[in-house]
Design an enzyme around this catalytic site. Structure first.
Site, PDB file in Angstrom:
ATOM      1  N   GLN A  71       1.661  -8.222  -5.684  1.00  0.00           N
ATOM      2  CA  GLN A  71       2.610  -7.113  -5.923  1.00  0.00           C
ATOM      3  C   GLN A  71       3.662  -7.066  -4.805  1.00  0.00           C
ATOM      4  OE1 GLN A  71       1.183  -3.172  -5.075  1.00  0.00           O
ATOM      5  NE2 GLN A  71       2.852  -2.189  -6.200  1.00  0.00           N
ATOM      6  N   LEU A  72       3.206  -7.112  -3.553  1.00  0.00           N
ATOM      7  CA  LEU A  72       4.166  -7.080  -2.426  1.00  0.00           C
ATOM      8  C   LEU A  72       4.773  -8.466  -2.205  1.00  0.00           C
ATOM      9  CD1 LEU A  72       5.428  -5.849   0.153  1.00  0.00           C
ATOM     10  CD2 LEU A  72       3.275  -6.374   1.322  1.00  0.00           C
ATOM     11  N   TYR A 117     -12.701  -3.276   2.074  1.00  0.00           N
ATOM     12  CA  TYR A 117     -11.272  -3.545   2.305  1.00  0.00           C
ATOM     13  C   TYR A 117     -10.813  -2.814   3.574  1.00  0.00           C
ATOM     14  CZ  TYR A 117      -6.224  -2.978   1.321  1.00  0.00           C
ATOM     15  OH  TYR A 117      -4.847  -2.948   1.379  1.00  0.00           O
ATOM     16  N   LYS A 169      -9.566  -4.248   7.186  1.00  0.00           N
ATOM     17  CA  LYS A 169      -8.261  -3.913   7.758  1.00  0.00           C
ATOM     18  C   LYS A 169      -8.439  -3.395   9.190  1.00  0.00           C
ATOM     19  CE  LYS A 169      -5.576  -5.133   4.442  1.00  0.00           C
ATOM     20  NZ  LYS A 169      -4.821  -6.397   4.606  1.00  0.00           N
TER      21      LYS A 169
HETATM   22  C1  VAH Z   1      -5.114  -0.342  -2.394  1.00  0.00           C
HETATM   23  N1  VAH Z   1      -2.727  -0.626  -2.819  1.00  0.00           N
HETATM   24  O1  VAH Z   1      -5.097   0.584  -3.168  1.00  0.00           O
HETATM   25  C2  VAH Z   1      -3.786  -0.826  -1.841  1.00  0.00           C
HETATM   26  C3  VAH Z   1      -3.408  -0.066  -0.595  1.00  0.00           C
HETATM   27  C4  VAH Z   1      -3.237   2.213   0.465  1.00  0.00           C
HETATM   28  C5  VAH Z   1      -3.576   1.446  -0.770  1.00  0.00           C
HETATM   29  O2  VAH Z   1      -4.088  -0.529   0.506  1.00  0.00           O
HETATM   30  O3  VAH Z   1      -6.144  -0.870  -2.050  1.00  0.00           O
END
Ligand code: VAH
Length: 318
Positions: free
Chosen positions: A10-11, A141, A145
């Site tokens: 997407q990005l 996730y 990060k």
């Molecule tokens: C997600 N679009 O939903 C990403 C992003 C803040 C959301 O990190 O995982």
């Protein structure tokens, strides 16, 4: 030359096009696990099939292109990560290590790696979340990060690698669909509104989340990467924000253009993820250090999304 890993996401798909308009199409190599679907991305410059877990392919890429910058965007996002925790950790962390080590070995000038508001967790102050604060992410996730930010700062401090990062909020754009995130509802809602369908929202109506329109996200990324190194005071990852809204508010913004648009709320497992994230972000460090200043608010974004999605659907329909 610039290498963009995860260029079909997407990005990545929009950032690659933006970088090509700055550096020249032949000078920005799009790399991803599968070829691009979008014609403009496919036809505008070199593409390489790259699995970021394969260090041999990465080494071949370097000897072929000798790139001076790497944008490493390949990752498993929050919702998908909860379905495949071990793979998400492996791809997000080993992928980052492979890129950081490649950049160090070949003295690549600048590396960009995206963090996210997902690096925050349930104990983090949820309003105007500070740049430095409690971080107890409870998604794989988010943990990846948080850990990735620590490693980026380590490679900068210990080895002098110029790696830079932004904690993106949810990103919204019309050119490419998001993949497996918790904020994806905010893109899908526009498509459903134009198709005249009732939108089933997987978050409850008052779930406030920090969000940003893609043009603002692209400008923030380019401005960060073009700023002189001495201006970059934050070497884990900058807080970044433009607006916060709830599903109820974005539906109301759409109804100003499509009055009979309807939304129903059916929260699923992504509700817990959203409830662990901040509702608004303090991005004063980004504003002070390199002049961050977002342009798009909800109503301006809604207008731009609907106009451009309508145009794209008419072109595809032809
Ligand atoms: C997600 N679009 O939903 C990403 C992003 C803040 C959301 O990190 O995982």
């Amino acid at each position: 030359t610039v290498l963009v890993i995860g260029a079909c996401g997407q990005l990545g798909s929009e950032l690659t096009m933006e970088l090509r308009s700055i550096y020249g199409e032949a000078n920005v190599v799009a790399a991803d696990i599968a070829p691009p679907k979008q014609a403009d991305l496919r036809d505008s410059g070199p593409f390489e099939k790259v699995d970021v877990l394969d260090t041999n392919v990465l080494a071949e890429m370097y000897s072929k292109y000798k790139f001076k910058q790497i944008y490493h965007l390949a990752a498993v996002l929050s919702a998908t990560g909860e379905k495949n925790p071990k793979f998400a950790w492996k791809l997000n962390m080993d992928g980052l290590f492979n890129v950081l080590d490649l950049a160090l070995e070949h003295k690549v000038g600048r590396v960009y790696w995206p963090s996210s508001i997902a690096c925050f967790g349930p104990s983090t102050p949820r309003q105007n979340t500070p740049q430095q604060t409690i971080m107890d992410p409870n998604t794989v996730y988010g943990i990846s990060k948080q850990a990735g930010e620590r490693w980026c700062e380590y490679y900068f401090q210990k080895y002098g690698l110029d790696v830079r990062s932004l904690r993106y909020p949810g990103l919204i754009g019309y050119k490419a669909l998001p993949g497996g995130g918790t904020t994806d509802y905010a893109v899908d809602i526009y498509h459903k509104a134009l198709e005249g369908e009732t939108f089933e929202c997987f978050l409850s109506e008052d779930t406030y989340l920090p969000m940003m329109y893609m043009p603002d996200a692209l400008k923030a990324t380019i401005d960060l990467m073009h700023a002189p190194a001495e201006q970059i005071k934050v070497r884990d990852s900058y807080n970044l924000s433009a607006m916060s809204f709830s599903p109820k508010e974005v539906a109301a913004s759409i109804q100003k253009h499509i009055p009979d648009f309807e939304i129903v709320y059916k929260p699923d497992s992504r509700q817990q993820i959203a409830d662990s994230w901040p509702q608004s972000i303090d991005d004063s460090a980004a504003r002070q250090d390199w002049g961050w200043d977002p342009k798009y608010n909800l109503d301006v974004m809604t207008e731009d999304m609907l106009v451009n999605l309508k145009k794209m659907k008419e072109e595809h329909a032809v």
